[in-house]
Design a protein around this motif. Structure first.
Motif, mmCIF file in Angstrom:
data_model
loop_
_atom_site.group_PDB
_atom_site.id
_atom_site.type_symbol
_atom_site.label_atom_id
_atom_site.label_comp_id
_atom_site.label_asym_id
_atom_site.label_seq_id
_atom_site.Cartn_x
_atom_site.Cartn_y
_atom_site.Cartn_z
ATOM 1 N N UNK A 93 0.812 -1.222 0.000
ATOM 2 C CA UNK A 93 0.000 0.000 0.000
ATOM 3 C C UNK A 93 0.842 1.267 0.000
ATOM 4 N N UNK A 94 2.145 1.144 0.177
ATOM 5 C CA UNK A 94 3.059 2.284 0.111
ATOM 6 C C UNK A 94 4.428 1.767 -0.288
ATOM 7 N N UNK A 95 5.074 2.454 -1.218
ATOM 8 C CA UNK A 95 6.389 1.979 -1.669
ATOM 9 C C UNK A 95 7.264 3.137 -2.125
ATOM 10 N N UNK A 96 8.566 2.836 -2.169
ATOM 11 C CA UNK A 96 9.555 3.759 -2.705
ATOM 12 C C UNK A 96 10.068 3.198 -4.026
ATOM 13 N N UNK A 97 9.619 3.712 -5.177
ATOM 14 C CA UNK A 97 10.246 3.315 -6.433
ATOM 15 C C UNK A 97 11.747 3.596 -6.332
ATOM 16 N N UNK A 98 12.540 2.617 -6.733
ATOM 17 C CA UNK A 98 13.979 2.659 -6.467
ATOM 18 C C UNK A 98 14.781 2.728 -7.753
ATOM 19 N N UNK A 99 15.659 3.725 -7.828
ATOM 20 C CA UNK A 99 16.530 3.877 -8.990
ATOM 21 C C UNK A 99 17.863 3.218 -8.703
ATOM 22 N N UNK A 100 18.175 2.198 -9.478
ATOM 23 C CA UNK A 100 19.485 1.556 -9.411
ATOM 24 C C UNK A 100 20.500 2.489 -10.079
ATOM 25 N N UNK A 101 21.728 2.485 -9.580
ATOM 26 C CA UNK A 101 22.799 3.352 -10.082
ATOM 27 C C UNK A 101 22.673 3.678 -11.560
ATOM 28 N N UNK A 102 22.642 4.994 -11.864
ATOM 29 C CA UNK A 102 22.500 5.422 -13.258
ATOM 30 C C UNK A 102 23.174 6.785 -13.420
ATOM 31 N N UNK A 103 22.964 7.414 -14.543
ATOM 32 C CA UNK A 103 23.607 8.683 -14.853
ATOM 33 C C UNK A 103 22.958 9.842 -14.105
ATOM 34 N N UNK A 104 23.620 10.988 -14.090
ATOM 35 C CA UNK A 104 23.043 12.186 -13.489
ATOM 36 C C UNK A 104 21.733 12.554 -14.187
ATOM 37 N N UNK A 105 21.699 12.371 -15.509
ATOM 38 C CA UNK A 105 20.516 12.740 -16.275
ATOM 39 C C UNK A 105 19.327 11.869 -15.896
ATOM 40 N N UNK A 106 19.560 10.567 -15.759
ATOM 41 C CA UNK A 106 18.483 9.646 -15.379
ATOM 42 C C UNK A 106 18.033 9.931 -13.950
ATOM 43 N N UNK A 107 18.981 10.231 -13.079
ATOM 44 C CA UNK A 107 18.630 10.560 -11.703
ATOM 45 C C UNK A 107 17.752 11.803 -11.655
ATOM 46 N N UNK A 108 18.128 12.830 -12.415
ATOM 47 C CA UNK A 108 17.337 14.063 -12.447
ATOM 48 C C UNK A 108 15.943 13.808 -12.997
ATOM 49 N N UNK A 109 15.837 12.988 -14.029
ATOM 50 C CA UNK A 109 14.533 12.666 -14.610
ATOM 51 C C UNK A 109 13.672 11.887 -13.615
#
Length: 386
Positions: A93-109
């Motif tokens: 019912x609650x979650x944190x979508x998680x970004x695996x290590x990526x570029x600065x651009x992907x992180x910003x997006x």
């Protein structure tokens, strides 16, 4: 006029106690009571639960993807909505979508999409977990070594700019690529700082915990082990009461015996909580996926790179709870707390989520007596029905 909903004829676990043959009262997205049927307020809209079991909704602090979508591939509001909906089918019912290590651009997006998802009030969206890129190459796991790097001033500035923008915000870092001062700034700036993907010693981990780190990312995996003279991050996670730690309960990432030992050894008040570390395969019949242009293979409940390295997990939250209950032999109530109350405590939202108490968010899961899914409710609304 806001009407009271009453799920009647239910067996309700509020996070601590059971309420037999009771009704869960909901108003304006909040729990307003658990009462006997004869105590129902007049005019309440009654929904017969037909003897079902109701438990607090599951909170997953590490979700890379679901329903065919990976956050690394789709940094959009709709991508986040799809991931949340996929996991709601399994009681999250609650979650944190998680970004695996990526570029600065992907992180910003990703951050941009997260802010938009918050504005859109996507059911189940809690915030973001940035797993990297400031990790240790020596403990990279499935993270692309070419994308791992030290945290620079510009990285810290961009992170602090969004530190208080979400209900919860987590970042996994390694001491090898971050400083104590950066960790303190992040902790003071609204982040739950988690230690992971690191060869840090016990002493280093203790220093980082004192600087503001609160959690450890997927206990035992991608970290310095517990040995006789070098306790490592595993030892720190278990010994330091200030640290909570996630664990992947699929039977592949951690041996059941090791899980049991850790649960018995953990010093409080920090707790061990369940994370899925789920990839896009959840809720699909996919046979694999790609991450940073590398093929990940799905077979027999495991996700691996070509060399056999585990690459995230292929398990949902309800299955994780049942694994802890049935395989490890924990009481069902404690297994539920590991997926609800304890993660809520880890990211400081236990004053409104993780239990079914008056004033708490009406996030809950309805199960059969054998703990099979019936429905998932977020903010007092049914978002999934089996």
């Amino acid at each position: 006029m806001i009407m009271v909903k009453a799920l009647t004829n239910a067996r309700i676990f509020d996070g601590f106690d059971w309420h037999e043959n009771s009704a869960l009262l909901i108003e304006d997205g909040k729990v307003v009571g658990i009462v006997a049927k004869i105590e129902l307020p007049s005019g309440a809209t009654q929904i017969d639960a037909d003897g079902a079991t109701i438990v607090p909704g599951f909170i997953d602090l590490q979700v890379n993807g679901g329903g065919g979508v990976m956050l690394n591939d789709d940094q959009s509001v709709e991508g986040i909505r799809h991931i949340c909906a996929a996991h709601a089918k399994f009681g999250t019912t609650a979650l944190l979508p998680t970004l695996i290590t990526d570029t600065r651009e992907i992180t910003a997006a990703t951050i941009k999409a997260g802010l938009e998802a918050k504005s859109a009030k996507i059911p189940g969206f809690l915030g973001l977990h940035l797993e990297g890129p400031h990790l240790s190459v020596a403990r990279k796991g499935t993270h692309h070594p070419g994308l791992i790097r030290s945290m620079e001033d510009i990285d810290l500035e961009r992170l602090l700019a969004i530190g208080h923008s979400f209900e919860a915000l987590m970042i996994t870092i390694a001491p090898e690529n971050t400083t104590l001062e950066q960790v303190t700034a992040l902790a003071d700036g609204g982040f739950t700082v988690s230690l992971g993907h690191t060869n840090a010693s016990y002493e280093t981990a203790k220093n980082y915990a004192e600087a503001g780190a609160r959690t450890v990312t997927h206990l035992f995996n991608a970290m310095s082990p517990l040995e006789n003279r070098t306790p490592g991050l595993v030892g720190a996670a278990l010994d330091l009461g200030s640290l909570s730690t996630g664990i992947i309960a699929d039977g592949f990432h951690v041996h059941p015996a090791s899980m049991g030992i850790a649960l018995r050894a953990k010093q409080g008040p920090g707790r061990i909580f369940i994370v899925t570390d789920a990839m896009s395969t959840i809720g699909t019949d996919m046979t694999g996926l790609t991450l940073n242009d590398r093929q990940i293979y799905r077979k027999d409940g495991r996700l691996t790179l070509a060399d056999g390295t585990l690459a995230g997990a292929d398990i949902d939250m309800l299955s994780s709870v049942l694994f802890v209950h049935q395989t490890l032999g924990l009481d069902f109530e404690e297994a539920v707390r590991m997926a609800s109350l304890y993660p809520a405590q880890a990211v400081r939202i236990a004053d409104r989520k993780g239990r079914l108490q008056v004033g708490y968010d009406a996030d809950f899961v309805v199960l059969t007596e054998n703990y099979h899914m019936i429905s998932t409710w977020i903010g007092g609304n049914e978002v999934f029905s089996a």
